[in-house]
Write a protein that holds these residues in place. Sequence first.
Motif, PDB file in Angstrom:
ATOM      1  N   UNK A  97      22.557  20.560 -36.025  1.00 58.82           N
ATOM      2  CA  UNK A  97      20.699  21.338 -36.119  1.00 58.82           C
ATOM      3  C   UNK A  97      20.605  21.907 -34.723  1.00 58.82           C
ATOM      4  N   UNK A  98      19.763  22.768 -34.795  1.00 59.89           N
ATOM      5  CA  UNK A  98      19.205  23.447 -33.573  1.00 59.89           C
ATOM      6  C   UNK A  98      18.601  22.164 -32.752  1.00 59.89           C
ATOM      7  N   UNK A  99      18.613  22.860 -31.830  1.00 57.02           N
ATOM      8  CA  UNK A  99      18.088  21.401 -31.193  1.00 57.02           C
ATOM      9  C   UNK A  99      17.819  22.359 -29.444  1.00 57.02           C
ATOM     10  N   UNK A 100      16.509  21.467 -29.007  1.00 55.92           N
ATOM     11  CA  UNK A 100      16.448  21.910 -27.708  1.00 55.92           C
ATOM     12  C   UNK A 100      17.642  21.379 -26.738  1.00 55.92           C
ATOM     13  N   UNK A 127      25.525  27.133 -26.967  1.00 54.94           N
ATOM     14  CA  UNK A 127      24.628  26.486 -26.201  1.00 54.94           C
ATOM     15  C   UNK A 127      24.414  28.416 -27.334  1.00 54.94           C
ATOM     16  N   UNK A 128      23.048  27.867 -28.251  1.00 53.57           N
ATOM     17  CA  UNK A 128      22.774  29.102 -29.677  1.00 53.57           C
ATOM     18  C   UNK A 128      21.793  30.095 -28.108  1.00 53.57           C
ATOM     19  N   UNK A 129      20.915  30.137 -27.142  1.00 54.95           N
ATOM     20  CA  UNK A 129      20.006  31.031 -27.112  1.00 54.95           C
ATOM     21  C   UNK A 129      19.785  30.936 -25.442  1.00 54.95           C
ATOM     22  N   UNK A 168      17.934  26.961 -26.683  1.00 53.87           N
ATOM     23  CA  UNK A 168      18.665  26.018 -27.444  1.00 53.87           C
ATOM     24  C   UNK A 168      19.878  25.696 -28.200  1.00 53.87           C
ATOM     25  N   UNK A 169      20.561  24.793 -28.015  1.00 52.61           N
ATOM     26  CA  UNK A 169      21.847  24.108 -28.738  1.00 52.61           C
ATOM     27  C   UNK A 169      22.288  23.627 -29.608  1.00 52.61           C
ATOM     28  N   UNK A 170      23.287  24.074 -29.859  1.00 51.58           N
ATOM     29  CA  UNK A 170      23.817  23.364 -31.892  1.00 51.58           C
ATOM     30  C   UNK A 170      23.980  22.018 -31.081  1.00 51.58           C
ATOM     31  N   UNK A 187      29.778  35.951 -21.215  1.00 47.77           N
ATOM     32  CA  UNK A 187      28.982  34.435 -22.442  1.00 47.77           C
ATOM     33  C   UNK A 187      27.868  34.296 -22.384  1.00 47.77           C
ATOM     34  N   UNK A 188      26.980  33.534 -23.168  1.00 43.09           N
ATOM     35  CA  UNK A 188      25.966  32.683 -22.066  1.00 43.09           C
ATOM     36  C   UNK A 188      26.554  31.566 -23.338  1.00 43.09           C
ATOM     37  N   UNK A 189      27.819  31.182 -24.312  1.00 44.39           N
ATOM     38  CA  UNK A 189      26.961  30.426 -25.122  1.00 44.39           C
ATOM     39  C   UNK A 189      28.077  29.056 -25.195  1.00 44.39           C
ATOM     40  N   UNK A 190      28.830  29.765 -23.518  1.00 46.55           N
ATOM     41  CA  UNK A 190      29.942  28.009 -23.168  1.00 46.55           C
ATOM     42  C   UNK A 190      29.182  27.040 -22.760  1.00 46.55           C
TER      43      UNK A 190
END
Lengths: 218, 369
Positions: B61-64, B87-89, B221-223, B309-312
Amino acid sequence: MLRTNIFTAWIYRLQHTDLSSKHTAVIAELRILLIDENRQRAESLTSALNNSRYKISHLASPNISLLKQVDEIQPDIIVIDIESPSRDILESVSTLSNYNPKPVVMFSADQNTDTINQYIESGVSAYVVGDIQSERVKPILDAAVARFKAFQKLKVELSDTKQQLVSRNLIDQAKRLLMKKKNLSEDNAFKAMRKTAMDTGQKLEDVAKTLISLLNTI
Amino acid sequence: MIEPEQTDLTLGFIPLTDSAPLIVAKEMGFFSQWGLDVKLQKQNSWATLRDKLHAGLLDATQMLAPMPLASSLGLGCAKVQVITPLVLSLNGNAITLSEKLHQEILLENNLAHITLPLAAYLLQNVIEVRKKQNRPKLRFASVFPYSCHYYQLRDWLTSAEISEDDLDIVVVPPVNMVAFLQSGEVDGCCVGGPWNAKAVRAGIGLTALTSFDIWQDSPEKVLGILASFQLANPNTVIALTAALKQACIWLESIPNRFEAARLLSSDQYLDAAIDVIAPSLIGSCLTHISMPPRAIPSYNQFSKSSHGSINVPEYIRGEWLLSQMSNAGQLKNIEVPADLVSQAFRPDIYQQMRLKLEDQAVQFFRRSG
């Protein structure tokens, strides 16, 4: 992970609760705040609880006034539809403010909810699966209240125990400092601290704190 | 390619602009490219989303961003080890004040108009006057106790030495925020898009500042996945992470962002108009019905920032969030294991996924000569 059927878990607990509740002499009235947009379910719950110690206030669309209502009704239990957005508002009631936490019971129509398991174990909320059968409602609420009370008591005890440990450590530390710096025996060091506490009307723990900061600066 | 152990997945999301990576991955076919059949399930509250993840009703799920830490510590819930490999955003929140509070600020500070981003000290006079007149305290809302929104709101108020004794902070779900502002139940809120823009368009709020004005480029938001799910389905998690990373890359391009706004607006997702979803995605912060928008190029970030990259899910990000939780007094009497962050934030899974993505790109170029 072990998945237990909710009802099995509940029924197991109910047997235990019933045994203990026989000894309860006075049964106080308990206020329930019911948050559910499903009017039919709300009505069936209300009628199931007629002539019981539970008194229901129902909110169909609580979005605007939930906080006010919680404040006014001061419910003993909150019963909420698991899919209600207002669920998060309740998180703030128990987490962000000093308002006393409440047992929260959730109803869910989702058949998959069979798999919801460890939430009853968390002691904070209980899930009830499927439609409400009137004969089951009362015992479920009884059990939720009983479990919640037990859980809160445990939490308080745990925090008391932790506090006691901290103060015992402080007292020990101060005693050791006194023994070393003032060349006292263990017994005399403790007696000196106890006397100071009695003379100044302070807690032993506070005397220990003062001593530690004093003796460490000398 | 990779062979996922489990191919049918149910993912949870909350209707918000930054659920874009999940919706794009589904609608643009990135999930299916990785052999996954994903169902997206809209959730109404963060607490229920979390409980469903814990109970296995949602596979991911998407999570805070603070939620995996809160779950792992058992804050407000049963203790369950939740991990994040992606990290999603970044950014994406804003603080919006009700029109009534906007007018009160002008009045009590003798101002003709507001300068944005709004400095929190302008609230001091309002708080003082209300106290003198025995009127109720100001009430602000965030979206969850363990959310960047709450910490950002606190930081902004603290910058003007306003504490939680001076006003109340409550939780209101994002979908209800505009109605709460309108009814006067709350005087201001920190919420994600599209709800700030919606309040502005409706003429009921002033967006005083964005979260980018408070914290620059922090994970939003993170996965979230159960640690036990990842152990049982390591390939599924890599495929899922890869598909979402592709969606994040796809979302870098501004022309694609507008297409994303179109996808998001459908009733199965955000159920909101394009004219409130698109602005933040293309770097525009609507401010007030009678004022021009502000340019905030980093309003929603999904893949790149000036720092790469922001996703790490880097440990340092997790430590920062943990320090915010601690500052907010949420870790009092809580034992925090030394390896909490490294158990929850999993850059190792991200790196495995990145290698798979590179393999795939190399094969693609070989095939196309």
